[in-house]
Write an enzyme that holds these catalytic residues in place. Structure first.
Site, PDB file in Angstrom:
ATOM      1  CG  ASP A  91       9.634   5.701   8.742  1.00 44.97           C
ATOM      2  OD1 ASP A  91       9.468   6.461   9.719  1.00 44.97           O
ATOM      3  OD2 ASP A  91       9.414   4.482   8.780  1.00 44.97           O
TER       4      ASP A  91
ATOM      5  CE  LYS B 281       5.529  -3.000  14.228  1.00 48.35           C
ATOM      6  NZ  LYS B 281       6.539  -2.163  14.855  1.00 48.35           N
TER       7      LYS B 281
ATOM      8  CG  ASP C 294       4.116   4.772   8.450  1.00 52.91           C
ATOM      9  OD1 ASP C 294       4.819   3.838   8.823  1.00 52.91           O
ATOM     10  OD2 ASP C 294       2.966   4.611   7.994  1.00 52.91           O
TER      11      ASP C 294
HETATM   12  P1  GTP Z   1      11.374  -2.127   8.333  1.00 49.28           P
HETATM   13  O1  GTP Z   1      12.574  -3.011   8.211  1.00 49.28           O
HETATM   14  O2  GTP Z   1      10.576  -2.090   7.053  1.00 49.28           O
HETATM   15  O3  GTP Z   1      10.558  -2.370   9.562  1.00 49.28           O
HETATM   16  O4  GTP Z   1      11.903  -0.608   8.456  1.00 49.28           O
HETATM   17  P2  GTP Z   1      12.916   0.115   9.462  1.00 49.28           P
HETATM   18  O5  GTP Z   1      13.460  -0.804  10.496  1.00 49.28           O
HETATM   19  O6  GTP Z   1      13.893   0.852   8.624  1.00 49.28           O
HETATM   20  O7  GTP Z   1      11.965   1.190  10.087  1.00 49.28           O
HETATM   21  P3  GTP Z   1      11.119   1.198  11.418  1.00 49.28           P
HETATM   22  O8  GTP Z   1       9.828   1.808  11.071  1.00 49.28           O
HETATM   23  O9  GTP Z   1      11.090  -0.121  12.049  1.00 49.28           O
HETATM   24  O10 GTP Z   1      12.005   2.189  12.290  1.00 49.28           O
HETATM   25  C1  GTP Z   1      11.612   3.507  12.620  1.00 49.28           C
HETATM   26  C2  GTP Z   1      12.731   4.495  12.263  1.00 49.28           C
HETATM   27  O11 GTP Z   1      13.902   4.166  12.996  1.00 49.28           O
HETATM   28  C3  GTP Z   1      13.085   4.496  10.794  1.00 49.28           C
HETATM   29  O12 GTP Z   1      13.235   5.831  10.354  1.00 49.28           O
HETATM   30  C4  GTP Z   1      14.409   3.732  10.751  1.00 49.28           C
HETATM   31  O13 GTP Z   1      15.286   4.203   9.729  1.00 49.28           O
HETATM   32  C5  GTP Z   1      14.995   4.005  12.120  1.00 49.28           C
HETATM   33  N1  GTP Z   1      15.776   2.861  12.599  1.00 49.28           N
HETATM   34  C6  GTP Z   1      15.314   1.603  12.829  1.00 49.28           C
HETATM   35  N2  GTP Z   1      16.318   0.800  13.229  1.00 49.28           N
HETATM   36  C7  GTP Z   1      17.436   1.576  13.269  1.00 49.28           C
HETATM   37  C8  GTP Z   1      18.803   1.301  13.596  1.00 49.28           C
HETATM   38  O14 GTP Z   1      19.198   0.175  13.927  1.00 49.28           O
HETATM   39  N3  GTP Z   1      19.681   2.349  13.514  1.00 49.28           N
HETATM   40  C9  GTP Z   1      19.300   3.604  13.146  1.00 49.28           C
HETATM   41  N4  GTP Z   1      20.234   4.570  13.067  1.00 49.28           N
HETATM   42  N5  GTP Z   1      18.019   3.884  12.815  1.00 49.28           N
HETATM   43  C10 GTP Z   1      17.095   2.887  12.878  1.00 49.28           C
END
Ligand code: GTP
Length: 365
Positions: A112, A163, A222
């Site tokens: 992202d 965070k 981001d």
């Molecule tokens: P929020 O729910 O809005 O916090 O978004 P997110 O959990 O999709 O994104 P976050 O910024 O917390 O995670 C960073 C990156 O890791 C993002 O590109 C997510 O798609 C990826 N990511 C987060 N959790 C997982 C997971 O459980 N599995 C996989 N495959 N990717 C993950």
């Protein structure tokens, strides 16, 4: 340059981008009409990365395959999270262990982010430092939303705090969501289940003095929240405006910068811009005003409507004489009837219909 591998983490739930993310993974959100993941592939391919492992859930894999992105010469493989069990960032890296192998270090990036980081340079810094992990770090004004690194001599990370509470961040250097890992890091991640690299692994590596940082100054954005997503598009529109010719419509007025995809129809006395992207096949009526907004493909907007600072999802229909106020999100295929006014910050879920003015509620689902 030797063969580089990258793991792209793209299986999160993108809860902060709901309801737009209910029907599209975050990594496929268009940035000025190009899916973010396509831009990531292009950047990786130009940095001598040859192989990409996409760590996703089954639905995200389905959406990515549907998009038929150009692979840019990359060998693309998928590793799928088990159903209903989010693995978190570290858990999904562990899940990719067999595909990644143990022969050499590899790049990991969040799906992202939009960045101009030099991946090769980051990789070389990591190898030269003999690190277990090397995080790309960038400076931001408000670090508390991110993972914050405190550096000591030799760019070793002394502390890594995910965070921190407001006012508690030791520096304004944040994890850019791009890092290089030695395969030894697989041994730090439990075999099954949820594990966060930011909360559970980086702090341990920092304590063992095997975590390094690499500061860079290039582009980094981001799209985690709607306002970030709008800002990223705005930033790219500004950059493209310098290169693009002025876009003109026969009977409508344009205030640059804007970006317009193919087969877009715009009516008389309509004003588009500044900072508007119009996706494919968008049809806009007469006397409409749209500014600071992202309009996805196949959207229809009726006569005399105003859209100011909003995001309108694919295939949505917005009637005549409608007012869509700042920070509204209308998800894919939703329908807003004629003469309706949507309050600031209102979100309409996919395929929902709004037939009366909404001034108080925040979400229509
Ligand atoms: P929020 O729910 O809005 O916090 O978004 P997110 O959990 O999709 O994104 P976050 O910024 O917390 O995670 C960073 C990156 O890791 C993002 O590109 C997510 O798609 C990826 N990511 C987060 N959790 C997982 C997971 O459980 N599995 C996989 N495959 N990717 C993950």
């Amino acid at each position: 340059m030797s063969y580089l591998k990258a793991v792209i983490l793209a299986g999160g739930f993108a809860t902060r981008l709901r309801p737009l993310s209910c029907s599209r993974p975050k990594t496929l959100f268009p940035i000025v009409n190009k899916p973010l993941l396509q831009g990531i592939f292009e950047e990786l391919a130009s940095s001598d990365v040859e192989e990409v492992v996409l760590a996703v859930n089954a639905l995200t894999q389905f959406h990515i395959k549907q998009q038929k992105l150009s692979k840019c010469g990359l060998k693309i493989r998928y590793v799928i999270d088990p159903p209903k069990t989010p693995l978190g960032t570290a858990g999904s890296i562990k899940n990719a262990e067999k595909l990644v192998g143990h022969d050499k270090s590899f790049i990991v990036l969040n799906g992202d982010i939009l960045t101009s980081i030099d991946y090769k340079q980051l990789f070389n810094v990591h190898v030269n430092a003999d690190a277990l992990a090397t995080i790309a770090l960038c400076k931001v004004d408000n670090p508390c939303r991110y993972g914050v690194a405190e550096l000591e001599e030799g760019n070793r990370i002394k502390r890594f705090i995910e965070k921190p509470a407001e006012g508690q961040a030791p520096t304004n250097l944040i994890n850019a969501g791009v890092y290089v890992l030695s395969p030894k890091v697989f041994d730090y991640i439990p075999e099954r289940g949820y594990c966060s690299i930011e909360h559970e692994i980086f702090p341990v590596l920092a304590k063992e003095h095997r975590l390094f940082g690499h500061m860079f100054n290039g582009l980094w954005m981001d799209i985690g929240k709607p306002e970030d997503y709008l800002l990223t598009n705005k930033f790219i529109l500004d950059r493209l405006a310098l290169a693009n010719e002025l876009k003109t419509f026969k009977k409508a007025k344009v205030e640059m910068p804007i970006a317009v995809d193919t087969h877009v129809v715009v009516g008389k006395r309509t004003v588009i811009g500044p900072y508007v992207t119009l996706g494919k096949n968008v049809v806009i009526g007469d006397n409409v005003q749209i500014c600071n907004s992202i309009i996805f493909s196949d959207v229809k907007i009726g006569n005399n409507t105003i859209v100011d600072g909003a995001i309108i999802g694919e295939g949505a229909i917005v009637g005549e004489n409608v007012h869509v106020n700042k920070r509204c999100i209308i998800a894919d295929q939703a329908k807003i009837r004629d003469n309706v006014s949507l309050n600031e910050d209102l979100a309409v879920c996919p395929a929902k219909e709004v037939s009366e003015t909404i001034l108080k509620r925040n979400i229509i689902c």
